[in-house]
Structures are given as C-alpha cells and as structure tokens.
Design an enzyme around this catalytic site. Structure first.
Site, PDB file in Angstrom:
ATOM      1  N   HIS A 162       1.356 101.843 -71.139  1.00 29.93           N
ATOM      2  CA  HIS A 162       0.864 100.481 -70.852  1.00 29.93           C
ATOM      3  C   HIS A 162      -0.470 100.193 -71.562  1.00 29.93           C
ATOM      4  CE1 HIS A 162       4.152 100.639 -68.003  1.00 29.93           C
ATOM      5  NE2 HIS A 162       3.698 101.837 -67.689  1.00 29.93           N
TER       6      HIS A 162
ATOM      7  N   GLU B 183      -2.112 101.376 -63.293  1.00 32.62           N
ATOM      8  CA  GLU B 183      -1.575 102.522 -64.020  1.00 32.62           C
ATOM      9  C   GLU B 183      -2.242 102.688 -65.385  1.00 32.62           C
ATOM     10  OE1 GLU B 183       2.611 102.257 -64.676  1.00 32.62           O
ATOM     11  OE2 GLU B 183       2.704 104.135 -65.819  1.00 32.62           O
TER      12      GLU B 183
ATOM     13  N   HIS C 208       2.326 108.623 -67.529  1.00 27.23           N
ATOM     14  CA  HIS C 208       2.517 107.455 -66.657  1.00 27.23           C
ATOM     15  C   HIS C 208       2.170 107.788 -65.213  1.00 27.23           C
ATOM     16  CE1 HIS C 208       4.702 104.691 -69.421  1.00 27.23           C
ATOM     17  NE2 HIS C 208       4.766 105.826 -70.110  1.00 27.23           N
TER      18      HIS C 208
ATOM     19  N   GLU D 238       5.569 111.439 -65.261  1.00 23.33           N
ATOM     20  CA  GLU D 238       5.117 110.542 -64.182  1.00 23.33           C
ATOM     21  C   GLU D 238       4.278 111.404 -63.257  1.00 23.33           C
ATOM     22  OE1 GLU D 238       5.557 107.336 -63.894  1.00 23.33           O
ATOM     23  OE2 GLU D 238       7.450 106.740 -64.857  1.00 23.33           O
TER      24      GLU D 238
HETATM   25 ZN   LIG Z   1       4.447 103.511 -66.590  1.00 23.12          ZN
END
Ligand SMILES: [Zn+2]
Length: 365
Positions: free
Chosen positions: A200, A214, A267, A330
């Site tokens: 992102h 995030e 992430h 993640e």
């Molecule tokens: Zn993400």
C-alpha cells in the site's frame, strides 16, 4: 491486507478466535541495542503545549499535549514530524517545536548511520528545516564537508548541524567508504539482491483499524528489514521507501528489472475484528516460494507470539508477476485489538523485521 480474501479465512477466523486465549500477550519492551544511538529532543516555543497527533500531519487526531521543556525520545522522523513513544502508544509531534539534542555516540563513537561527504554542488549545499526543497534554509555546507547521517527520509538525509538538525539532499552526499555498518562476515545474505515490498502507501492506506493504517506499519517494518539486510551485506531493492502510492504491477516490475533473487511483500491483515495471527503466502506452484514462505512464517510465529495461520498459496498480483521466489507476509491483524496493540509497538515491528530476515537467512543457508 488484500481485498481478495478467501473463504478459507472465515473458517480459520472461527478456529483462531477460540485459540486466541492460549496465546499470551506480546511483552512490549523498549530497549536499545548497544549499536543503536538514541535521539532525544526538548519541546520549546509552544504557547501552551505541543500537540501529539495520531499521524504525521496537522489534521490527525490529537492524542495529548506536551508542555515546553518536556524531553522526548524520538523513534523516527517522518518529513517534519517526530514519531515519539507517548502514554503507552505512539504519536507524532511537529519538529518545529522540538530542539534536537546532540545525538549520543554509540559504541563505535559515532552518532550516525553512516558518514557522507558533500560532493558536486556549485557553491554550497543547503541545510533545510524539512525534507523538501521548499523548507526554510538553516545554513549551507561547502563541497568536501563530512557529516554524520542520522537517518534518511526519501531523498533527504537528516544531519546534526550547528547545534540543531537539518536536512540535506542525498543527491549531493557521497557515502564515506567504510562508514556504514560492515556486513556480517559469512552471512548467507551477503551479496543477495532482495526486493522488499511494503504494501500500500500514499492514497491507499491498506487495512485500517484501532487507530493504525497498514501502510504506515508495514513501511516501518520494511525499513527495519532493509536496514538489517544492508547490515548483512545484501543488495536491497525497496518498492517504496516512503508514503507513496505504487501500483501492484509496478512493484513486481521493480523487482524483476533489478533481477532480485527473492521478493518479500509485507502486509498487515484485516477481516472481521476477531481473526488474528500471522500467515505467509507464496504463488501456487513455486517450490522455492513455498520454502521461503514456510521459513518466514515459522520465524514470525516463533518471534511474535502470534497465532499460526500457516503458509499457503495465494493468487496475489505481486507474487504472481514477480519472476523470482516471492512471498507475501501478513504480519498480524490490524483490526483485532490484541494484534493491533502488537503492531503499534516498535518492539513488535523490530521483532517482525528480524523474523523476516531470519527466514531469508535460513532460505539462503
Ligand atoms: Zn495489505
């Protein structure tokens, strides 16, 4: 988080929610390694008190205030904002009201990350109050001046200058050979080109929850990974080093055109506010990707005390379009309160970065 969530997550969410109680909360602790130098400053020049905000801009929520004379410990500097630890959480204060103390020397006797020499300017290099060309000029340095680079923000180096701090353009600084941390001899990471992809950025905040975005969390973790890999002698390619939007295909292109040997996308997850834990994805059919994902997953769970959601294949753009072993990690769930508390802590981010690096190290070993 990726918008394309699989139904499998829903099943995991239920299982993981019931498992949650078996995992002890992450022990947050603030400690600096011997090599780390601390940056402190004193609040000055405010009328009543200095606002501590949730983000690095004047429109973020105010979390509290600090009177003149308060000493702050600065964790990071983002543009003209200092990230500080405050009331058991983090916040940003404007550097306009902070007098930076002279940095303390680390065990090496040096204060900065490395030394740079001013090179190639016509007359002299401007030292500015912020990390952009429109900030106030605080002074100037002629060619040949050597400075300690305390940290970098985009294409700007933060230096301590005339009893204050200032930013100079990295375009006119050449690194003094041998002044950056020397690679750890014999590390399997030495010489590997590794692409790090903080998810992102810019207009895309990624998942949001519990006052966190995030894009900020993963950039911080990504930078920490970058530092550690650099110290191990890797050649690090970052798909982004600051808060900018980079398209998914562009991220893969950056890694491909750099001929990276491996790719790690970082992430933080979000689902229904109850799911928690770490998971790592690889692209279906990539045996090397699966191996790397398994190692990073193992190291993350071990170091972070997060619930183990496993490593498995996922059809995500960045791992599909990269031509080297690629994984998408993640780290934890930003929308689940206990995971979010972990993601907020710098100790957790540091531990997450170390876990990713250890996974890579084992992969190349
Ligand atoms: Zn993400």
């Amino acid at each position: 988080m990726y918008k394309k969530q699989t139904a499998v997550i829903m099943v995991f969410a239920l299982a993981v929610t019931s498992l949650l109680f078996f995992f002890s909360p992450f022990q947050e602790h603030k400690e600096a390694s011997a090599e780390e130098t601390s940056r402190t400053g004193i609040v000055s020049g405010v009328e009543s008190s200095l606002n501590v905000r949730s983000g690095a801009n004047a429109s973020s929520e105010i979390r509290g205030g600090l009177p003149n004379g308060s000493t702050i410990e600065i964790e990071d500097i983002v543009g003209n904002w200092a990230l500080i630890y405050f009331n058991d959480t983090y916040g940003y204060v404007s550097m306009n009201y902070v007098d930076l103390n002279k940095p303390s020397a680390g065990s090496s006797g040096r204060t900065g990350e490395y030394q740079g020499t001013v090179t190639g300017v016509n007359t002299s290099l401007n030292v500015r109050s912020g990390a952009n060309a429109s900030s106030e000029i605080r002074g100037s340095l002629p060619n040949g001046t050597t400075v300690e680079v305390e940290s970098t923000v985009g294409n700007w180096a933060l230096i301590y200058f005339n009893d204050t701090y200032g930013y100079v353009s990295l375009s006119y600084l050449s690194v003094v050979e041998g002044s950056s941390p020397s690679p750890v001899a014999g590390s399997p990471l030495t010489g590997e080109t590794i692409a790090i992809d903080p998810g992102h950025g810019g207009s895309d905040p990624g998942a949001v929850g519990n006052g966190l975005q995030e894009k900020d969390v993963v950039l911080d973790i990504g930078r920490r990974v970058e530092q550690k890999l650099n110290a191990a002698g890797s050649n690090v390619v970052m798909t982004r080093s600051n808060d900018v939007y980079v398209g998914l295909e562009r991220r893969a292109q950056i890694a491909n055109s750099a001929n990276a040997d491996s790719f790690v996308s970082i992430h933080a997850n979000a689902f229904n506010g109850a799911a928690s834990g770490s998971e790592t994805f690889y692209y279906s059919g990539s045996r090397d990707g699966a191996e790397l994902a398994g190692l990073i997953q193992e190291e993350m769970v071990k170091a972070l005390g997060t619930a183990d959601r496993g490593s498995r294949d996922g059809n995500f753009s960045v791992i599909r379009n990269t031509s080297m072993p690629a994984v998408l990690a993640e780290t934890a769930f930003i929308d689940e309160p206990s995971d979010a508390a972990k993601l907020r802590s710098s100790a957790f981010r540091e531990a997450a970065a170390s876990a990713i690096v250890r996974g890579l190290e084992r992969y190349y070993n």
